[in-house]
Enzyme design. Structure first.
Site, PDB file in Angstrom:
ATOM      1  N   GLU A 253       0.859  -1.400   0.019  1.00  0.00           N
ATOM      2  CA  GLU A 253       0.025   0.160  -0.060  1.00  0.00           C
ATOM      3  C   GLU A 253       0.824   1.087  -0.008  1.00  0.00           C
ATOM      4  OE1 GLU A 253      -1.863  -1.219   3.712  1.00  0.00           O
ATOM      5  OE2 GLU A 253      -2.122   0.800   4.098  1.00  0.00           O
TER       6      GLU A 253
ATOM      7  N   CYS B  42       6.772  -4.508  16.186  1.00  0.00           N
ATOM      8  CA  CYS B  42       6.120  -3.269  16.959  1.00  0.00           C
ATOM      9  C   CYS B  42       4.790  -3.731  17.562  1.00  0.00           C
ATOM     10  CB  CYS B  42       6.163  -1.875  16.422  1.00  0.00           C
ATOM     11  SG  CYS B  42       7.811  -1.395  15.959  1.00  0.00           S
TER      12      CYS B  42
ATOM     13  N   CYS C  64       1.411  -1.789  15.458  1.00  0.00           N
ATOM     14  CA  CYS C  64       1.572  -1.523  14.067  1.00  0.00           C
ATOM     15  C   CYS C  64       0.668  -2.829  13.323  1.00  0.00           C
ATOM     16  CB  CYS C  64       2.783  -1.553  13.433  1.00  0.00           C
ATOM     17  SG  CYS C  64       3.133  -1.320  11.874  1.00  0.00           S
TER      18      CYS C  64
ATOM     19  N   GLU D 287      10.332  -1.914   7.140  1.00  0.00           N
ATOM     20  CA  GLU D 287      11.557  -1.132   7.722  1.00  0.00           C
ATOM     21  C   GLU D 287      12.547  -0.877   6.750  1.00  0.00           C
ATOM     22  OE1 GLU D 287      12.544   0.377  10.632  1.00  0.00           O
ATOM     23  OE2 GLU D 287      14.286   0.621   9.513  1.00  0.00           O
TER      24      GLU D 287
ATOM     25  N   HIS E 133       8.674   6.826  20.137  1.00  0.00           N
ATOM     26  CA  HIS E 133       7.535   6.125  21.222  1.00  0.00           C
ATOM     27  C   HIS E 133       7.618   5.772  22.571  1.00  0.00           C
ATOM     28  CE1 HIS E 133       5.920   5.963  17.152  1.00  0.00           C
ATOM     29  NE2 HIS E 133       6.356   4.888  16.581  1.00  0.00           N
TER      30      HIS E 133
ATOM     31  N   CYS F 147      -0.803   2.372   9.547  1.00  0.00           N
ATOM     32  CA  CYS F 147       0.159   1.571   8.625  1.00  0.00           C
ATOM     33  C   CYS F 147      -0.051  -0.018   8.300  1.00  0.00           C
ATOM     34  CB  CYS F 147       1.489   1.733   9.413  1.00  0.00           C
ATOM     35  SG  CYS F 147       2.935   1.380   8.682  1.00  0.00           S
TER      36      CYS F 147
END
Ligand code: SAH
Length: 347
Positions: A92, A116, A119, A162, A218, A335
């Site tokens: 995407e 994570c 995510c 990543e 974060h 995401c």
């Protein structure tokens, strides 16, 4: 899959051999590559003989990717794309319209293996890394989609994957998209977001590619960061901050810290004060993101009041910070959410 040759991503020599088989001299390879890197379709490659343009159209495809589906937001100008790769994988991208132009968020891998806790991209692991040509294709296809309306002027490597776990292809992509005879997009208009792979961050700072580095932080300390980001068990925040300082020193660029505010975990004023101490003296900006809720995860977004208080606390400590504007929230905001809903047959 079609048996046509895929041209973008071919090396110069391979392309020369192919063109030779079509009865063409070697210098045509450079001409074709320059057009391909700009995303010009075969019909419009005006310095090639018409007969060559026709045989290219019959025997080749230009890009290793196509637009599978588009999802225009009804709330703003945002468009989400699902792109299909030649091997059937779906990834995407998100096209956003700002006052300074169009910005495209691209994927760098099919899925992600970083794990994570908040995510959606990482829920089914990483299928494979994308090639440089596949990353460039996302930009070229978004430009074709825009047509007369404009073109992509900014790129963020913040979709699935990543980027620094796909280092060589990402660096090759950055050089391609920045090439003077290609799209010629300024490196200053490109942001690369990483969960913090320290050795690769150090390598990137020496590439002579001064992109804006965004660090998905974060958390203000290791204890909290390890609860939500497995990578924090490999690299402690101190090491991460050393790599960030080196990046700023070597590139002269300001960095951005991404900080998703999660209820009960990292969003109290004392966390803001701890974050301010961590980044003090650094040329940086903090991007506060109200957590996008992902069905599969139990984490909840912090309340709007605590988001405001967090921002105010940072500002009191003279940290440059903003709350990220939500765009396209009706089209699978977080995401990896859209790709996932398609894989599960829900889109
Ligand atoms: N792997 C890279 C880039 C992809 S993720 C990275 O970790 O930076 C892009 C950004 O979206 C990262 O800052 C990531 O932490 C954040 N993100 C992922 N899921 C999110 C969610 N549910 N809510 C808010 N931000 C999220």
């Amino acid at each position: 899959m079609s048996d046509k040759h895929v041209l973008l991503g071919m090396g110069q020599e391979e392309l020369k051999t192919l063109l030779k088989s079509l009865g063409q001299p070697a210098f045509r390879a450079g001409q074709v590559l320059a057009w391909l890197n700009k995303g010009v379709p075969f019909e419009e490659m005006t310095n090639l003989p018409k007969s060559l343009r026709e045989s290219l159209r019959e025997t080749c495809v230009d890009l290793p990717m196509s637009i599978h589906q588009t999802f225009p937001s009804r709330k703003d100008d945002t468009v989400k794309f699902l792109f299909s790769c030649l091997d059937g994988n779906i990834i995407e991208g998100v096209l956003m319209h700002y006052h300074y132009g169009y910005s495209l968020c691209i994927s760098t891998q099919v899925g992600c293996k970083m794990g994570c806790a908040f995510c959606a991209s990482t829920l089914s692991g990483c299928v494979r890394s994308l090639t440089a040509a596949e990353m460039l294709s996302q930009v070229l296809l978004a430009n074709r989609f825009l047509g007369e309306k404009g073109h992509v002027g900014h790129i963020v490597l913040m979709g699935s994957g990543e980027p620094l776990d796909n280092y060589d292809n990402v660096v090759a992509f950055l050089r391609m998209v920045n090439a003077e005879d290609g799209l010629n997009i300024s490196l200053r208009n490109i942001s690369l977001s990483t969960c913090g792979l320290v050795p690769q961050m150090e390598r990137l700072s020496c590439e002579g590619l001064p992109v804006t580095l965004s660090i998905s932080l974060h958390a203000p300390n290791d204890q909290i960061r390890r609860q939500i980001m497995p990578i924090a068990n490999t690299y402690a925040i101190d090491e991460l901050m050393d790599a960030v300082r080196a990046y700023v020193r070597k590139t002269g660029r300001r960095v951005v810290f991404e900080y998703a505010l999660i209820d009960q975990l990292n969003s109290r004023p004392e966390h803001a004060r701890e974050l301010a101490r961590l980044v003090s003296g650094l040329q940086c900006h903090v991007n506060l993101i109200p957590l996008n809720h992902v069905d599969e995860h139990s984490l909840r977004p912090a309340s709007p009041e605590s988001v405001q208080l967090f921002l105010k606390t940072l500002e009191e400590k003279h940290v440059s910070a903003t709350i990220r504007r939500e765009m396209g929230s009706d089209i699978g905001g977080a995401c990896g959410q859209l790709r996932r809903s398609v894989l599960e047959g829900k889109a």
